[in-house]
Design a protein around this motif. Structure first.
Motif, short mmCIF file in Angstrom:
data_model
loop_
_atom_site.label_atom_id
_atom_site.label_comp_id
_atom_site.label_asym_id
_atom_site.label_seq_id
_atom_site.Cartn_x
_atom_site.Cartn_y
_atom_site.Cartn_z
N LEU A 149 1.32 -1.25 -0.01
CA LEU A 149 0.46 0.51 -0.11
C LEU A 149 1.14 1.49 -0.08
CD1 LEU A 149 -2.96 -0.81 2.14
CD2 LEU A 149 -3.20 -1.36 0.12
N GLY A 150 2.19 0.84 0.20
CA GLY A 150 3.00 2.30 0.57
C GLY A 150 3.88 2.27 -1.35
N GLY A 151 3.67 1.71 -2.23
CA GLY A 151 4.14 2.10 -3.11
C GLY A 151 6.01 1.32 -3.10
N CYS A 152 6.08 1.29 -4.05
CA CYS A 152 7.86 1.02 -4.46
C CYS A 152 8.21 2.95 -4.03
CB CYS A 152 8.14 0.70 -5.93
SG CYS A 152 9.37 0.67 -6.58
N THR A 153 9.17 2.56 -3.51
CA THR A 153 10.06 4.00 -3.07
C THR A 153 10.54 4.14 -4.81
OG1 THR A 153 10.44 2.59 -1.13
CG2 THR A 153 11.61 4.73 -2.09
N ILE A 154 10.87 3.45 -5.20
CA ILE A 154 11.93 4.25 -6.80
C ILE A 154 11.07 3.85 -7.99
CG2 ILE A 154 13.64 3.74 -8.36
CD1 ILE A 154 14.40 3.74 -5.62
N GLY A 155 9.50 3.08 -7.76
CA GLY A 155 8.85 3.19 -9.20
C GLY A 155 7.61 4.41 -8.80
N ARG A 156 7.53 4.77 -7.96
CA ARG A 156 6.72 6.03 -7.89
C ARG A 156 7.06 7.38 -8.25
NH1 ARG A 156 3.67 6.82 -2.09
NH2 ARG A 156 2.96 8.29 -2.88
N LEU A 157 8.53 7.70 -8.34
CA LEU A 157 9.04 8.41 -9.02
C LEU A 157 8.50 8.60 -10.50
CD1 LEU A 157 12.68 7.61 -7.21
CD2 LEU A 157 11.18 9.53 -6.25
N THR A 158 8.21 8.03 -11.17
CA THR A 158 8.18 8.01 -12.38
C THR A 158 6.68 8.90 -12.88
OG1 THR A 158 6.87 5.52 -12.78
CG2 THR A 158 9.12 5.55 -13.38
N SER A 159 5.28 8.71 -11.39
CA SER A 159 5.01 9.46 -11.71
C SER A 159 4.96 11.07 -10.57
CB SER A 159 3.83 8.66 -10.92
OG SER A 159 2.95 7.75 -11.70
N ASP A 160 6.78 11.26 -10.32
CA ASP A 160 6.23 11.98 -9.90
C ASP A 160 7.06 13.81 -11.30
OD1 ASP A 160 7.68 14.35 -8.34
OD2 ASP A 160 8.37 13.01 -6.49
N GLN A 161 6.47 13.96 -11.65
CA GLN A 161 7.13 15.16 -12.43
C GLN A 161 8.41 16.34 -11.97
OE1 GLN A 161 4.99 14.40 -15.09
NE2 GLN A 161 6.49 15.58 -16.35
N ALA A 162 8.36 15.88 -10.95
CA ALA A 162 9.85 17.07 -10.62
C ALA A 162 10.70 16.28 -10.90
CB ALA A 162 9.31 17.64 -8.69
N VAL A 163 11.01 14.84 -10.79
CA VAL A 163 11.64 14.08 -11.18
C VAL A 163 12.08 13.91 -13.03
CG1 VAL A 163 12.64 11.41 -11.08
CG2 VAL A 163 11.27 12.83 -8.65
N MET A 164 10.41 13.65 -12.96
CA MET A 164 10.89 13.18 -14.83
C MET A 164 10.99 14.37 -15.50
SD MET A 164 10.27 9.98 -14.12
CE MET A 164 9.60 9.21 -16.08
N ASP A 165 11.37 15.31 -15.59
CA ASP A 165 11.43 16.57 -15.16
C ASP A 165 13.24 16.66 -15.08
OD1 ASP A 165 8.95 17.11 -16.53
OD2 ASP A 165 8.87 18.27 -15.12
N ASP A 166 13.82 16.52 -14.50
CA ASP A 166 15.18 17.07 -13.89
C ASP A 166 15.89 15.54 -15.15
OD1 ASP A 166 17.65 16.62 -12.59
OD2 ASP A 166 17.07 17.80 -11.13
N ASP A 167 16.41 15.93 -15.91
CA ASP A 167 17.34 14.79 -16.14
C ASP A 167 18.20 14.00 -15.29
OD1 ASP A 167 16.26 15.75 -18.62
OD2 ASP A 167 18.35 16.75 -19.54
N ASP A 168 19.19 14.70 -14.68
CA ASP A 168 19.77 13.78 -13.94
C ASP A 168 19.21 12.71 -13.32
OD1 ASP A 168 22.53 15.07 -14.64
OD2 ASP A 168 21.93 16.90 -13.37
#
Lengths: 188, 188
Positions: free
Chosen positions: B93-112
């Motif tokens: 229910l907490g979700g994958c710490t890494i997988g959830r980052l793919t829905s985090d626009q701040a992460v996907m918009d940052d190339d690094d």
């Protein structure tokens, strides 16, 4: 008639904005601007953001379920239908319109919106399980494997977005379809 | 030594806040408050939010890969190792710490940041594929099936969160493990 059209345009605009930026950051004012309808119409049809969000998420769920059921409920052999659902061309890098809502805190914190998302996945898994039972799988095995099938699609989106490669989703589906075809034949 | 400890605490605090509320809404000030270190330490170690985010996401990826590799690279039979990876108890229910980052626009918009997330999934799929090749699967089939395995876990998180039911993830994994065991035995 004009009123109905305004309502539809508001819903369609909210769906587009939700898909591109999430429910949380989308304001009714933005939806109003994108839709081009009058402010009076917005508040007439959707007095609150919650009303608008519920209508837009509900519409996205209804559309996604209709597409999946057209594939899963037709007259072709049951396994072919499940494979058709799995192999449908998808916007892998865009992500699943419904699946992405599970990472949208504004949705998960709202009981009504979360219920709509829950209902989508419960019905989708149910439709896949029904088709798998027709291949001769026992109930429990069909339900488990239906969860696997829907997870492969949802996880395929995550992999494609994470790697920037739509081929990652296709590989996940191909691996599963290969296993599935082999096992189901074995059972037949 | 005190300096190193402050750095570690800043990273650990950022990891916790990112996991609970996402990277976008997390401010360096919040990380500072949660960590209890001095403001001078924050700016000494991480002059910008980007520096802090890169260190925290990098640490989460390193930890997650270490766990997966401990399961996938040990001495037991190859298929058992893949099953161990799949069946590891997870906070569904907490979700994958890494997988959830793919829905985090701040992460996907940052190339690094996106590169760090990409590297995680590429390496994870590579480790699963290596184990599957040891079961005798040809290269292409092992790569496809490794994508499927990782997708089942990621999609299992989505299903569990969507339905509020950790059992949905377990069902997805069980369905896949059942298929996998049967097919791999067939190939052996």
């Amino acid at each position: 008639m004009v009123t109905t059209d305004a309502r539809d345009r508001l819903i369609a605009s909210a769906q587009r904005l939700f898909a591109s930026q999430g429910v949380g950051p989308t304001s009714p004012r933005q939806v109003l601007e994108v839709s081009g309808v009058g402010q009076g119409s917005l508040y007439h049809h959707f007095p609150t953001k919650h009303d608008l969000a519920l209508a837009a998420v509900g519409a996205s769920v209804a559309e996604a379920l209709a597409v999946a059921r057209a594939e899963l409920d037709d007259d072709s052999p049951a396994l072919d239908r499940v494979v058709a659902y799995l192999e449908r061309p998808r916007d892998a890098l865009g992500g699943c319109t419904i699946g992405r809502l599970t990472s949208d805190q504004a949705v998960m914190d709202d009981d009504d919106l979360r219920d709509v998302v829950t209902a989508y996945f419960v019905r989708l898994v149910g439709s896949v399980a029904a088709a798998l039972r027709e291949t001769g799988l026992p109930d429990d095995a069909a339900r488990d494997l239906a969860h696997t099938a829907v997870a492969v699609v949802q996880g395929g989106y995550v992999l494609a977005r994470a790697t920037g490669d739509p081929g990652a989703m296709r590989a996940a589906v191909r691996g599963f379809v290969t296993l599935l075809g082999r096992t189901t034949k074995e059972d037949a």
